[in-house]
Design a protein around this motif. Sequence first.
Motif, PDB file in Angstrom:
ATOM      1  N   LEU A 194     -26.792 -14.736  -9.525  1.00 35.69           N
ATOM      2  CA  LEU A 194     -26.780 -14.188  -8.168  1.00 35.69           C
ATOM      3  C   LEU A 194     -25.573 -13.270  -7.971  1.00 35.69           C
ATOM      4  O   LEU A 194     -25.694 -12.186  -7.396  1.00 35.69           O
ATOM      5  CB  LEU A 194     -26.735 -15.321  -7.137  1.00 35.69           C
ATOM      6  N   LEU A 195     -24.428 -13.716  -8.437  1.00 34.37           N
ATOM      7  CA  LEU A 195     -23.212 -12.918  -8.294  1.00 34.37           C
ATOM      8  C   LEU A 195     -23.368 -11.559  -8.964  1.00 34.37           C
ATOM      9  O   LEU A 195     -23.047 -10.517  -8.381  1.00 34.37           O
ATOM     10  CB  LEU A 195     -22.024 -13.670  -8.895  1.00 34.37           C
ATOM     11  N   MET A 196     -23.899 -11.561 -10.194  1.00 36.07           N
ATOM     12  CA  MET A 196     -23.965 -10.326 -10.971  1.00 36.07           C
ATOM     13  C   MET A 196     -25.079  -9.399 -10.491  1.00 36.07           C
ATOM     14  O   MET A 196     -24.946  -8.172 -10.575  1.00 36.07           O
ATOM     15  CB  MET A 196     -24.166 -10.648 -12.461  1.00 36.07           C
ATOM     16  N   GLN A 197     -26.179  -9.952 -10.007  1.00 37.59           N
ATOM     17  CA  GLN A 197     -27.308  -9.107  -9.609  1.00 37.59           C
ATOM     18  C   GLN A 197     -27.327  -8.794  -8.113  1.00 37.59           C
ATOM     19  O   GLN A 197     -27.707  -7.696  -7.713  1.00 37.59           O
ATOM     20  CB  GLN A 197     -28.628  -9.788  -9.972  1.00 37.59           C
ATOM     21  N   MET A 198     -26.954  -9.783  -7.275  1.00 34.71           N
ATOM     22  CA  MET A 198     -27.097  -9.635  -5.835  1.00 34.71           C
ATOM     23  C   MET A 198     -25.761  -9.481  -5.113  1.00 34.71           C
ATOM     24  O   MET A 198     -25.700  -8.874  -4.053  1.00 34.71           O
ATOM     25  CB  MET A 198     -27.832 -10.851  -5.239  1.00 34.71           C
TER      26      MET A 198
ATOM     27  N   SER B   7     -21.115  -6.706  -0.589  1.00 31.36           N
ATOM     28  CA  SER B   7     -20.767  -7.765  -1.541  1.00 31.36           C
ATOM     29  C   SER B   7     -21.151  -7.421  -2.976  1.00 31.36           C
ATOM     30  O   SER B   7     -20.902  -8.201  -3.881  1.00 31.36           O
ATOM     31  CB  SER B   7     -21.421  -9.085  -1.123  1.00 31.36           C
ATOM     32  N   HIS B   8     -21.796  -6.277  -3.181  1.00 33.25           N
ATOM     33  CA  HIS B   8     -22.107  -5.785  -4.525  1.00 33.25           C
ATOM     34  C   HIS B   8     -22.161  -4.263  -4.467  1.00 33.25           C
ATOM     35  O   HIS B   8     -22.698  -3.694  -3.505  1.00 33.25           O
ATOM     36  CB  HIS B   8     -23.456  -6.332  -5.005  1.00 33.25           C
ATOM     37  N   PRO B   9     -21.617  -3.552  -5.469  1.00 34.31           N
ATOM     38  CA  PRO B   9     -21.676  -2.087  -5.462  1.00 34.31           C
ATOM     39  C   PRO B   9     -23.103  -1.542  -5.381  1.00 34.31           C
ATOM     40  O   PRO B   9     -23.315  -0.419  -4.913  1.00 34.31           O
ATOM     41  CB  PRO B   9     -21.014  -1.702  -6.793  1.00 34.31           C
ATOM     42  N   LYS B  10     -24.094  -2.340  -5.816  1.00 37.10           N
ATOM     43  CA  LYS B  10     -25.491  -1.873  -5.737  1.00 37.10           C
ATOM     44  C   LYS B  10     -25.916  -1.642  -4.289  1.00 37.10           C
ATOM     45  O   LYS B  10     -26.781  -0.800  -4.018  1.00 37.10           O
ATOM     46  CB  LYS B  10     -26.434  -2.883  -6.393  1.00 37.10           C
ATOM     47  N   LEU B  11     -25.329  -2.393  -3.347  1.00 34.28           N
ATOM     48  CA  LEU B  11     -25.692  -2.222  -1.935  1.00 34.28           C
ATOM     49  C   LEU B  11     -25.326  -0.828  -1.436  1.00 34.28           C
ATOM     50  O   LEU B  11     -26.096  -0.201  -0.699  1.00 34.28           O
ATOM     51  CB  LEU B  11     -25.002  -3.285  -1.082  1.00 34.28           C
ATOM     52  N   GLU B  12     -24.164  -0.341  -1.825  1.00 33.50           N
ATOM     53  CA  GLU B  12     -23.757   1.002  -1.404  1.00 33.50           C
ATOM     54  C   GLU B  12     -24.686   2.066  -1.993  1.00 33.50           C
ATOM     55  O   GLU B  12     -25.047   3.030  -1.321  1.00 33.50           O
ATOM     56  CB  GLU B  12     -22.304   1.253  -1.834  1.00 33.50           C
TER      57      GLU B  12
END
Length: 645
Positions: free
Chosen positions: A349-353, A410-415
Amino acid sequence: MSNAANQRTLFQTWGAVVPQNKAGPSKKMSKKARLDAGRLQAALPRLQLQDLSSAKVWIYPTNYPIRQYQLKMSEAALFQNTLVCLPTGLGKTFIAAVVMYNFYRWYPSGKIVFMAPTKPLVAQQIEACYKVMGIPQAHMAELTGSTAAKQRQEVWKTKRVFFLTPQVMVNDLSRDTCPGQQVKCVVIDEAHKALGNHAYCQVIRQLGSQTKQFRILALSATPGETQRSSVQSVISNLLISHIELRSEESPDIQAHSHQRSVEKMVVPLGETLSAYQIRYLQVLEKFMSRLVQHRVMGHKDLRSLSKYQLIIAREQFRKNAPPHIKGPQQGMLEGDFALCISLYHGYELLMQMGLRSLFFYVQGVMDGSREMSRARNELQRTPTFMDLYQEMEVMFIKSADDPRNTFVYSHPKLEKLEEVVLQHFKKWTETVSTRVMIFSSFRESVQEIAAMLNRHTPLIRVMTFMGQASAGKGIKGFTQREQLEVVQRFRQGGFNTLVSTCVGEEGLDIGEVDLIVCFDAQKNPTRLVQRMGRTGRKRQGRIVVILAEGREERTYNQSQSNKRSVHKSIISNHGGFSMYVDSPRMLPDGVNPTLHMMHITCGQFDPGESSSRRSKGRRSSAEGRSSLIHPHNLGWCLCDRSPQY
């Protein structure tokens, strides 16, 4: 003779009873003709064909544009147990409707069954099939588990075409409520689910114990999971004798699907998330080291270890524990295995989400809602974990009540996701209305994405979409009625962005979507194929897959390689798969229906006509539920903590 006259003549024969000559076949006929006529006549009772003339043709509708691949697949499915693999949005239900209609004509006393895995899918498919071929609604029924068994028994007696979930079918076959010997055609939607002891497999086994004379049509966007073995399992479990497969690259498909571009965006973890990764790995190291010390796990790089490898190691430990491990020590190591598996789920979860999804997962352990008391006690005695946990608690709980606080990515993917969606709407809304669908596997991530995008109202109008299941104090799922309402509002343009868990991948007609964003990678390529099928139906579509650098990117690449391998092996002479050889002939020898194309006129579909559920006490579609799923109510609920699929 004119086409209209041909149709009149054809219609006049339907429902007519084959003339019975008490003296048997006419003596004026040739010997061969008399033998053929006698054989056909003798076959009628066994096959329940009350009208031999209707079996001389099979009907294909011209009220929709004719697509050659649909015509070919429909014909194949009439005469062999067929697995139809067709990308989402290219007409699997249309093919099913054609096949069902012809068996409905050929067998006036037979039963036709359409199974789908969920009740919303069942409700959608009954309407879709009606709009293709116009089988009278008075002859159709939608059966659900909420209908009393005695009532269902009466429906089985009086109706001819049934739409239901496989669980209902299993129950009714077990109780002898469903007249299995009368079933002549079974359509199985989302057929890739037919693995192990799935209800689909149980239905086919139970039907097969009562009769061999039924046709099977299995439908799926993909033939199976990543391995050939799973494809073979589907073939064996559903008695498949023929496969009709088309991929995105198939020439006869490309003429009917708009171009879809697939972009892979790989996002580095960045310094902040990498620092949290190191701290979390320190927690994992403490508990993994005990397993390594007792030689029940090999020493491995924690970054490359997977939850699956841990599960396999635990199974090996249970079957063949080392001789030096006795009694209480064995129980302690069992507990360590369980804790490490849970912690590795949190690591994924930490690494993907991101950090927020990790926090709401471990919070379920710490507040007792996950009923993992040993894990909670162990973690409470681990300072490294408690420091990290309390830091996340301040970040996502205590500061959430302060409106002055900005949204925490909480994750660079969100940006990256926010950037992609904003660019899309700014580009499209200048010219035409557009819609976006975003997929993420975990409910907490869905809520987080929705909260982030909801800050851009009214340009982005967000709604979430989740399955039914709820666990403990976790985020409440949507009832199936609420799911249908969300789909309807999205199709009608009530909002323009749908953020969905995997429930939005399969089957439900979401409508036309111009941009699909996948926020995670799956080992199973089936899910990506189904997600992709949501766009490119009426105009060019775009799919963006956002991946974290490292393991998630490798997982995606491997799944794509596996998918190509499976497709290639099927296309090359069925890839050496073992096909079912006893696919029954459903018409008497000598009866070979010829294609007859004609316009089918369908009336207005009445959603209440085919439903066998009681209407008493129902609420209206919007009554009492809008507050649950309204986009303005996407704020964080402190009791909604445990991630679910």
